[in-house]
Scaffold this motif. Structure first.
Motif, short mmCIF file in Angstrom:
data_model
loop_
_atom_site.label_atom_id
_atom_site.label_comp_id
_atom_site.label_asym_id
_atom_site.label_seq_id
_atom_site.Cartn_x
_atom_site.Cartn_y
_atom_site.Cartn_z
N LEU A 14 52.29 55.86 75.13
CA LEU A 14 51.97 55.79 76.59
C LEU A 14 50.67 56.62 77.00
CD1 LEU A 14 52.98 54.12 79.05
CD2 LEU A 14 54.81 56.23 79.35
N VAL A 15 51.07 57.90 76.32
CA VAL A 15 49.73 58.75 76.54
C VAL A 15 48.55 58.28 76.18
CG1 VAL A 15 49.03 61.08 76.08
CG2 VAL A 15 51.29 60.93 76.88
N ARG A 16 48.70 57.71 74.76
CA ARG A 16 47.39 57.23 74.13
C ARG A 16 46.98 56.09 75.05
NH1 ARG A 16 47.93 55.35 68.23
NH2 ARG A 16 48.63 57.48 68.08
N ARG A 17 47.63 55.15 75.67
CA ARG A 17 47.33 54.00 76.44
C ARG A 17 46.52 54.79 77.78
NH1 ARG A 17 49.42 50.99 80.74
NH2 ARG A 17 48.85 49.06 80.75
N GLU A 18 47.14 55.67 78.45
CA GLU A 18 46.39 56.31 79.78
C GLU A 18 45.28 56.77 79.18
OE1 GLU A 18 47.49 55.81 82.62
OE2 GLU A 18 48.69 54.49 81.68
N GLU A 19 45.06 57.46 78.06
CA GLU A 19 43.77 58.07 77.70
C GLU A 19 42.82 56.99 77.38
OE1 GLU A 19 45.76 62.16 75.59
OE2 GLU A 19 45.16 60.40 74.36
N ALA A 20 43.03 55.96 76.79
CA ALA A 20 42.15 54.91 76.48
C ALA A 20 41.81 54.47 77.96
CB ALA A 20 42.64 53.82 75.60
N TRP A 21 42.43 53.98 78.82
CA TRP A 21 42.25 53.61 80.10
C TRP A 21 41.56 54.74 80.70
CZ3 TRP A 21 43.12 48.95 82.87
CH2 TRP A 21 42.51 49.08 84.03
N ASP A 22 41.73 55.90 80.83
CA ASP A 22 40.78 56.89 81.31
C ASP A 22 39.23 57.11 80.59
OD1 ASP A 22 42.73 57.61 83.12
OD2 ASP A 22 43.51 59.12 81.81
N SER A 23 39.21 56.67 79.49
CA SER A 23 37.95 56.56 78.82
C SER A 23 36.99 55.39 79.47
CB SER A 23 38.21 56.58 77.23
OG SER A 23 38.61 55.07 76.97
N GLY A 24 37.62 54.49 79.84
CA GLY A 24 36.77 53.32 80.26
C GLY A 24 36.36 52.50 79.36
N ASP A 25 36.69 52.68 77.89
CA ASP A 25 36.60 51.77 76.91
C ASP A 25 37.44 50.67 76.78
OD1 ASP A 25 36.27 50.41 74.28
OD2 ASP A 25 35.50 52.35 73.42
N ALA A 26 37.05 49.36 77.39
CA ALA A 26 37.88 48.34 77.25
C ALA A 26 38.64 47.87 76.09
CB ALA A 26 37.16 47.09 77.89
N GLU A 27 37.73 47.89 74.73
CA GLU A 27 38.36 47.65 73.55
C GLU A 27 39.42 48.52 73.17
OE1 GLU A 27 39.35 45.28 70.45
OE2 GLU A 27 38.06 44.64 72.16
N ALA A 28 39.02 49.92 73.32
CA ALA A 28 40.05 51.13 72.99
C ALA A 28 41.41 50.90 73.75
CB ALA A 28 39.45 52.45 73.34
N PRO A 40 39.88 51.10 88.58
CA PRO A 40 41.06 51.77 89.30
C PRO A 40 42.08 50.61 89.75
CG PRO A 40 39.22 52.85 89.78
CD PRO A 40 38.67 51.78 89.13
N GLU A 41 41.60 49.81 90.50
CA GLU A 41 42.75 48.99 91.35
C GLU A 41 43.38 48.10 90.37
OE1 GLU A 41 38.39 47.00 91.47
OE2 GLU A 41 39.52 48.89 91.56
N THR A 42 42.88 47.83 89.07
CA THR A 42 43.71 46.82 88.30
C THR A 42 44.50 47.90 87.13
OG1 THR A 42 41.55 46.80 86.52
CG2 THR A 42 41.90 45.06 88.47
N HIS A 43 44.77 48.83 87.40
CA HIS A 43 45.47 49.66 86.31
C HIS A 43 46.91 49.53 86.79
CE1 HIS A 43 47.82 53.22 85.20
NE2 HIS A 43 47.19 53.20 84.22
N MET A 44 47.77 49.22 85.56
CA MET A 44 49.21 48.91 85.49
C MET A 44 49.85 50.15 84.65
SD MET A 44 51.35 45.83 83.66
CE MET A 44 50.30 44.61 84.46
N ASP A 45 50.85 50.71 85.39
CA ASP A 45 51.68 51.84 84.93
C ASP A 45 52.85 51.17 83.97
OD1 ASP A 45 52.98 54.10 84.13
OD2 ASP A 45 53.31 54.59 86.17
N GLU A 48 63.48 43.16 82.84
CA GLU A 48 62.72 42.40 84.07
C GLU A 48 61.20 43.07 84.32
OE1 GLU A 48 63.33 42.43 89.08
OE2 GLU A 48 64.62 43.51 87.60
N GLU A 49 61.36 44.42 83.96
CA GLU A 49 59.93 45.00 83.76
C GLU A 49 58.99 44.53 82.88
OE1 GLU A 49 57.50 48.01 85.63
OE2 GLU A 49 59.58 47.55 85.98
N ALA A 50 59.47 44.43 81.56
CA ALA A 50 58.49 43.77 80.61
C ALA A 50 58.36 42.25 80.80
CB ALA A 50 59.31 43.67 79.42
N ALA A 51 58.87 41.61 81.40
CA ALA A 51 58.87 40.16 81.81
C ALA A 51 57.78 40.07 82.84
CB ALA A 51 60.15 39.21 82.20
N SER A 52 57.56 40.85 83.60
CA SER A 52 56.78 40.72 84.74
C SER A 52 55.33 40.98 84.29
CB SER A 52 57.11 41.67 86.10
OG SER A 52 56.83 42.99 85.67
N TYR A 53 54.96 41.91 83.37
CA TYR A 53 53.68 42.29 82.96
C TYR A 53 52.75 41.05 82.72
CZ TYR A 53 55.68 47.25 82.63
OH TYR A 53 56.25 48.26 82.86
#
Length: 247
Positions: free
Chosen positions: A127-141, A187-192, A210-215
């Motif tokens: 989960l931390v790695r996913r957030e770091e990848a998002w913050d990097s702005g690298d879509a493929e990462a 930023p507006e398309t981020h999903m936690d 329920e949470e996983a089904a919605s993503y």
């Protein structure tokens, strides 16, 4: 990691097995370029024709993609994954989302019931790695990090068949996510995904499911066409929440 020299006489089969091992073990991840033909000849200690035959066989089976002037790339982790990728590459995005929702919600439910402390530590780290990848702005990462996180959720179900099936669908799902995320992370398309991990940690199977089904349905506006039939109108649609991308 150096490749060991094959010892038996059926060299081409042994080279195929050696290359397949590098792919399946993750030494050569999906999307990576494998060593050049001369490099493989040197590492394996076999003739160039033997290497070429093995590479062509794995390309035919859907694990490798030979791109003239660029190199040879890993496109799937197994023969079945290669078949899945070819079979569903042009599938309706809504149908892929429905498949993701079904598989991932079932896996999350089981994960909440069966997760171990090791599973939870892995999910926290990913989960931390996913957030770091998002913050990097690298879509493929980010696509890679998000896909790895979801695979870990499925693995936490401790259902080997479900995990193997999800892994074989991996590149199909990554293609879907690449298309949904697009080339630029905004930023507006981020999903936690923290709520999913919290539900799994708490052993709350209904909430995790329920949470996983919605993503998969929280997509860019217009990602889906009109539902195929009345049943589709009962579930999440592109007319529902649309502020989140990112699997």
């Amino acid at each position: 990691m150096p490749l060991s020299h094959p010892r038996r006489s059926a060299l081409s089969e042994q080279v195929i097995a050696a290359l397949r091992h590098e792919i399946a073990s993750g030494e050569w991840p999906v999307g990576s370029r494998i060593p050049t033909e001369p490099e493989l000849v040197e590492q394996l200690g076999v003739a160039r024709n033997t290497v070429r035959e093995a590479v062509r066989a794995l390309a035919h089976n859907g694990l490798l993609d030979i791109r003239q002037g660029s190199g040879t790339y890993v496109v799937a982790t197994s023969e079945l994954a290669g078949v899945m990728h070819r079979r569903f590459a042009d599938a309706d995005p809504r149908h892929i989302a429905e498949l993701r929702s079904t598989l991932e919600s079932s896996a999350a439910r089981l994960a909440a019931e069966r997760r171990t402390e090791k599973d939870l530590k892995q999910l926290d780290a990913l989960l931390v790695r996913r957030e770091e990848a998002w913050d990097s702005g690298d879509a493929e990462a980010f696509v890679t990090a998000d896909a790895t996180f979801h695979l870990a959720v499925v693995a936490a179900s401790h259902n080997d068949v479900m995990s193997a099936m999800y892994a074989d669908l991996g590149e199909v799902l990554r293609d879907w996510l690449r298309e949904d995320v697009g080339a630029e992370l905004t930023p507006e398309t981020h999903m936690d995904h923290a709520r999913l991990v919290d539900a799994i940690r708490a052993g709350d199977a209904p909430a995790a499911a329920e949470e996983a089904a919605s993503y998969p349905f929280l997509c860019r506006p217009g990602r889906f066409g009109s539902p195929a039939g009345p049943a589709a109108a009962d579930g999440p649609t592109a007319d529902g929440p649309t502020a989140d991308d990112g699997g």
